[in-house]
Motif scaffolding. Structure first.
Motif, PDB file in Angstrom:
ATOM      1  N   LYS A   1       0.855  -1.174   0.000  1.00 37.79           N
ATOM      2  CA  LYS A   1       0.000   0.000   0.000  1.00 37.79           C
ATOM      3  C   LYS A   1       0.895   1.228   0.000  1.00 37.79           C
ATOM      4  O   LYS A   1       1.878   1.290   0.741  1.00 37.79           O
ATOM      5  CB  LYS A   1      -0.924   0.010   1.216  1.00 37.79           C
ATOM      6  N   VAL A   2       0.560   2.184  -0.848  1.00 39.86           N
ATOM      7  CA  VAL A   2       1.312   3.429  -0.917  1.00 39.86           C
ATOM      8  C   VAL A   2       0.366   4.562  -0.545  1.00 39.86           C
ATOM      9  O   VAL A   2      -0.643   4.765  -1.225  1.00 39.86           O
ATOM     10  CB  VAL A   2       1.905   3.649  -2.325  1.00 39.86           C
ATOM     11  N   GLU A   3       0.680   5.221   0.565  1.00 38.53           N
ATOM     12  CA  GLU A   3      -0.213   6.243   1.107  1.00 38.53           C
ATOM     13  C   GLU A   3      -1.637   5.700   1.251  1.00 38.53           C
ATOM     14  O   GLU A   3      -2.616   6.379   0.954  1.00 38.53           O
ATOM     15  CB  GLU A   3      -0.191   7.501   0.238  1.00 38.53           C
ATOM     16  N   GLY A   4      -1.721   4.438   1.677  1.00 40.79           N
ATOM     17  CA  GLY A   4      -3.018   3.807   1.922  1.00 40.79           C
ATOM     18  C   GLY A   4      -3.697   3.226   0.702  1.00 40.79           C
ATOM     19  O   GLY A   4      -4.768   2.616   0.819  1.00 40.79           O
ATOM     20  N   ILE A   5      -3.091   3.374  -0.482  1.00 43.45           N
ATOM     21  CA  ILE A   5      -3.682   2.866  -1.719  1.00 43.45           C
ATOM     22  C   ILE A   5      -3.036   1.532  -2.086  1.00 43.45           C
ATOM     23  O   ILE A   5      -1.813   1.424  -2.138  1.00 43.45           O
ATOM     24  CB  ILE A   5      -3.486   3.877  -2.869  1.00 43.45           C
ATOM     25  N   ALA A   6      -3.852   0.521  -2.339  1.00 46.50           N
ATOM     26  CA  ALA A   6      -3.330  -0.801  -2.700  1.00 46.50           C
ATOM     27  C   ALA A   6      -2.639  -0.742  -4.060  1.00 46.50           C
ATOM     28  O   ALA A   6      -3.224  -0.287  -5.052  1.00 46.50           O
ATOM     29  CB  ALA A   6      -4.463  -1.820  -2.732  1.00 46.50           C
ATOM     30  N   VAL A   7      -1.398  -1.218  -4.098  1.00 48.44           N
ATOM     31  CA  VAL A   7      -0.603  -1.238  -5.332  1.00 48.44           C
ATOM     32  C   VAL A   7      -0.050  -2.647  -5.529  1.00 48.44           C
ATOM     33  O   VAL A   7       0.675  -3.153  -4.675  1.00 48.44           O
ATOM     34  CB  VAL A   7       0.559  -0.220  -5.263  1.00 48.44           C
ATOM     35  N   PRO A   8      -0.386  -3.306  -6.646  1.00 49.17           N
ATOM     36  CA  PRO A   8       0.129  -4.661  -6.894  1.00 49.17           C
ATOM     37  C   PRO A   8       1.652  -4.651  -7.082  1.00 49.17           C
ATOM     38  O   PRO A   8       2.244  -3.638  -7.452  1.00 49.17           O
ATOM     39  CB  PRO A   8      -0.567  -5.075  -8.191  1.00 49.17           C
ATOM     40  N   LYS A   9       2.268  -5.790  -6.821  1.00 49.09           N
ATOM     41  CA  LYS A   9       3.716  -5.889  -7.025  1.00 49.09           C
ATOM     42  C   LYS A   9       4.045  -5.599  -8.487  1.00 49.09           C
ATOM     43  O   LYS A   9       3.247  -5.862  -9.393  1.00 49.09           O
ATOM     44  CB  LYS A   9       4.218  -7.272  -6.621  1.00 49.09           C
ATOM     45  N   GLY A  10       5.235  -5.034  -8.727  1.00 49.65           N
ATOM     46  CA  GLY A  10       5.628  -4.708 -10.090  1.00 49.65           C
ATOM     47  C   GLY A  10       6.452  -3.440 -10.157  1.00 49.65           C
ATOM     48  O   GLY A  10       6.934  -2.920  -9.138  1.00 49.65           O
ATOM     49  N   ASP A  11       6.620  -2.931 -11.379  1.00 49.69           N
ATOM     50  CA  ASP A  11       7.424  -1.740 -11.651  1.00 49.69           C
ATOM     51  C   ASP A  11       6.522  -0.580 -12.054  1.00 49.69           C
ATOM     52  O   ASP A  11       5.582  -0.763 -12.845  1.00 49.69           O
ATOM     53  CB  ASP A  11       8.419  -2.005 -12.784  1.00 49.69           C
ATOM     54  N   TYR A  12       6.850   0.612 -11.562  1.00 51.61           N
ATOM     55  CA  TYR A  12       6.037   1.794 -11.846  1.00 51.61           C
ATOM     56  C   TYR A  12       6.921   3.014 -12.079  1.00 51.61           C
ATOM     57  O   TYR A  12       7.960   3.178 -11.421  1.00 51.61           O
ATOM     58  CB  TYR A  12       5.096   2.092 -10.668  1.00 51.61           C
ATOM     59  N   LEU A  13       6.479   3.856 -13.008  1.00 50.90           N
ATOM     60  CA  LEU A  13       7.127   5.157 -13.171  1.00 50.90           C
ATOM     61  C   LEU A  13       6.682   6.064 -12.034  1.00 50.90           C
ATOM     62  O   LEU A  13       5.513   6.063 -11.644  1.00 50.90           O
ATOM     63  CB  LEU A  13       6.736   5.804 -14.501  1.00 50.90           C
ATOM     64  N   LEU A  14       7.617   6.846 -11.512  1.00 48.27           N
ATOM     65  CA  LEU A  14       7.289   7.835 -10.490  1.00 48.27           C
ATOM     66  C   LEU A  14       7.126   9.191 -11.191  1.00 48.27           C
ATOM     67  O   LEU A  14       8.095   9.789 -11.649  1.00 48.27           O
ATOM     68  CB  LEU A  14       8.401   7.910  -9.450  1.00 48.27           C
ATOM     69  N   LEU A  15       5.876   9.642 -11.297  1.00 45.09           N
ATOM     70  CA  LEU A  15       5.569  10.927 -11.910  1.00 45.09           C
ATOM     71  C   LEU A  15       5.077  11.882 -10.827  1.00 45.09           C
ATOM     72  O   LEU A  15       4.366  11.463  -9.909  1.00 45.09           O
ATOM     73  CB  LEU A  15       4.506  10.771 -12.993  1.00 45.09           C
ATOM     74  N   THR A  16       5.445  13.147 -10.941  1.00 51.16           N
ATOM     75  CA  THR A  16       5.028  14.119  -9.934  1.00 51.16           C
ATOM     76  C   THR A  16       4.607  15.436 -10.569  1.00 51.16           C
ATOM     77  O   THR A  16       5.017  15.767 -11.688  1.00 51.16           O
ATOM     78  CB  THR A  16       6.166  14.399  -8.927  1.00 51.16           C
ATOM     79  N   TRP A  17       3.780  16.178  -9.812  1.00 53.39           N
ATOM     80  CA  TRP A  17       3.385  17.532 -10.160  1.00 53.39           C
ATOM     81  C   TRP A  17       3.757  18.402  -8.957  1.00 53.39           C
ATOM     82  O   TRP A  17       2.974  18.545  -8.016  1.00 53.39           O
ATOM     83  CB  TRP A  17       1.882  17.614 -10.426  1.00 53.39           C
ATOM     84  N   PRO A  18       4.961  18.984  -8.949  1.00 51.54           N
ATOM     85  CA  PRO A  18       5.409  19.744  -7.782  1.00 51.54           C
ATOM     86  C   PRO A  18       4.567  20.997  -7.533  1.00 51.54           C
ATOM     87  O   PRO A  18       3.995  21.577  -8.472  1.00 51.54           O
ATOM     88  CB  PRO A  18       6.844  20.124  -8.145  1.00 51.54           C
ATOM     89  N   GLY A  19       4.516  21.399  -6.275  1.00 49.98           N
ATOM     90  CA  GLY A  19       3.858  22.636  -5.887  1.00 49.98           C
ATOM     91  C   GLY A  19       4.600  23.256  -4.730  1.00 49.98           C
ATOM     92  O   GLY A  19       5.494  22.640  -4.138  1.00 49.98           O
ATOM     93  N   ALA A  20       4.247  24.467  -4.366  1.00 46.98           N
ATOM     94  CA  ALA A  20       4.959  25.179  -3.308  1.00 46.98           C
ATOM     95  C   ALA A  20       4.830  24.477  -1.963  1.00 46.98           C
ATOM     96  O   ALA A  20       5.800  24.378  -1.201  1.00 46.98           O
ATOM     97  CB  ALA A  20       4.441  26.607  -3.215  1.00 46.98           C
ATOM     98  N   THR A  21       3.651  23.986  -1.650  1.00 49.24           N
ATOM     99  CA  THR A  21       3.423  23.338  -0.351  1.00 49.24           C
ATOM    100  C   THR A  21       2.928  21.905  -0.476  1.00 49.24           C
ATOM    101  O   THR A  21       2.882  21.187   0.514  1.00 49.24           O
ATOM    102  CB  THR A  21       2.386  24.140   0.468  1.00 49.24           C
ATOM    103  N   GLU A  22       2.563  21.487  -1.682  1.00 51.81           N
ATOM    104  CA  GLU A  22       1.989  20.172  -1.874  1.00 51.81           C
ATOM    105  C   GLU A  22       2.335  19.642  -3.264  1.00 51.81           C
ATOM    106  O   GLU A  22       2.344  20.403  -4.237  1.00 51.81           O
ATOM    107  CB  GLU A  22       0.464  20.255  -1.696  1.00 51.81           C
ATOM    108  N   TRP A  23       2.634  18.360  -3.336  1.00 54.00           N
ATOM    109  CA  TRP A  23       2.894  17.715  -4.619  1.00 54.00           C
ATOM    110  C   TRP A  23       1.837  16.650  -4.873  1.00 54.00           C
ATOM    111  O   TRP A  23       1.345  16.005  -3.942  1.00 54.00           O
ATOM    112  CB  TRP A  23       4.252  17.019  -4.625  1.00 54.00           C
ATOM    113  N   THR A  24       1.508  16.455  -6.142  1.00 52.51           N
ATOM    114  CA  THR A  24       0.724  15.302  -6.552  1.00 52.51           C
ATOM    115  C   THR A  24       1.696  14.251  -7.065  1.00 52.51           C
ATOM    116  O   THR A  24       2.637  14.562  -7.797  1.00 52.51           O
ATOM    117  CB  THR A  24      -0.277  15.669  -7.659  1.00 52.51           C
ATOM    118  N   VAL A  25       1.479  13.017  -6.646  1.00 50.50           N
ATOM    119  CA  VAL A  25       2.388  11.916  -7.010  1.00 50.50           C
ATOM    120  C   VAL A  25       1.595  10.809  -7.688  1.00 50.50           C
ATOM    121  O   VAL A  25       0.488  10.469  -7.264  1.00 50.50           O
ATOM    122  CB  VAL A  25       3.092  11.349  -5.762  1.00 50.50           C
TER     123      VAL A  25
END
Length: 285
Positions: free
Chosen positions: A87-111
């Motif tokens: 689980k990543v931040e409480g979200i179920a994620v199956p085993k495997g490979d994933y790209l890490l994409l982000t949307w940076p912000g001044a106080t908060e990022w979306t991942v």
């Protein structure tokens, strides 16, 4: 003369074909991995450096503008791998490979953990439906500048059930939590070990796991006694037996066993277990 010319030409051509010019990569390859519980967590990425540039912000000159998708690294982006379901931040994620994409912000990022690793650095083709997880995390300011993008895995919990992945660059840092569940795997391994030919170590590990997870303490005591029979001088086994006896309410037995463990630890010159047994004896009283 002509023959000499062609031989010289062929020799020069072979040197040209075989010669390779090697120079340092603009963004070096990096990786970090660790085991959380029984799960291997790995991050492979390319590490750009600031080189005097402003990295995050709203100015037209920044390298990574706020609110815009970022491959979170250089070249083909960053790949996060899990050997088991997590689980990543409480979200179920199956085993495997994933790209890490982000949307940076001044106080908060979306991942985003993105399923299609083949996307690489082609973030313009991002398709939200291919997110395995999408969440927001707080951004924090660092006291010291990080010149080269650095991704780490740390803050491993005492029970080994979670860790945090940290992305740090310039004066900004984010962290997100990866949680694992290894109980089913451990219980299965205990069951299989007890059905086959359990040894002192498997008895010991099974007993300690039952103690730490609040399971059948009488069964734990049976197993720890078998472990003690297999290795009578093992002060670490006796220490765990004393803890099990204490949990069962057997203060007298726990004290006697802890004292026996203490004596053997002194003989072995192990100061750590001497101190742990002394603390245990005090707690029983």
């Amino acid at each position: 003369m002509k023959r000499t010319f062609w031989i010289t030409l062929l020799f020069a051509a072979s040197l040209t074909a075989g010669a390779q010019v090697k120079t340092p990569a603009a963004s070096t390859a990096g990786s970090v991995s660790t085991t959380v519980g029984l799960t291997d967590v790995k991050v492979a990425y390319y590490r750009p450096s600031a080189k005097g540039r402003k990295i995050f912000g709203t100015d037209a000159t920044v390298l990574v503008p706020y609110g815009k998708i970022w491959r979170t690294g250089a070249n083909q982006g960053t790949v996060v791998s899990f050997s088991d379901d997590v689980k990543v931040e409480g979200i179920a994620v199956p085993k495997g490979d994933y790209l890490l994409l982000t949307w940076p912000g001044a106080t908060e990022w979306t991942v985003s953990l993105y399923k299609d690793v083949a996307l690489g650095g082609n973030t313009g083709a991002y398709d939200k439906s291919k997110d395995a997880a999408n969440f927001k995390v707080k951004a924090s300011k660092l006291a010291e500048k990080v010149e080269t993008l650095t991704i780490g895995i740390g803050d491993i919990a005492a029970d080994n059930k979670s860790a945090k992945v940290q992305v740090a660059w310039e004066n900004t840092s984010i962290k997100f939590t990866v949680t694992v569940d290894y109980d089913a795997q451990v219980m299965k391994s205990i069951e299989e070990a007890m059905k086959s030919s359990p040894n002192g170590n498997s008895y010991f590990q099974a007993a300690v796991y039952y103690l730490e997870t609040g399971r059948d303490l009488n069964q734990a005591l049976t197993w720890i006694n078998e472990a003690a029979k297999a290795n009578p001088d093992a002060f670490w086994v006796l220490h765990q037996k004393a803890k099990i006896q204490k949990a069962l309410g057997d203060k007298k037995g726990a004290t006697e066993t802890a004292n026996a463990s203490l004596a053997k630890a002194k003989t072995a010159g192990n100061r750590d277990y001497q101190m742990m047994n002394e603390d245990l004896i005090k707690s029983i009283k």
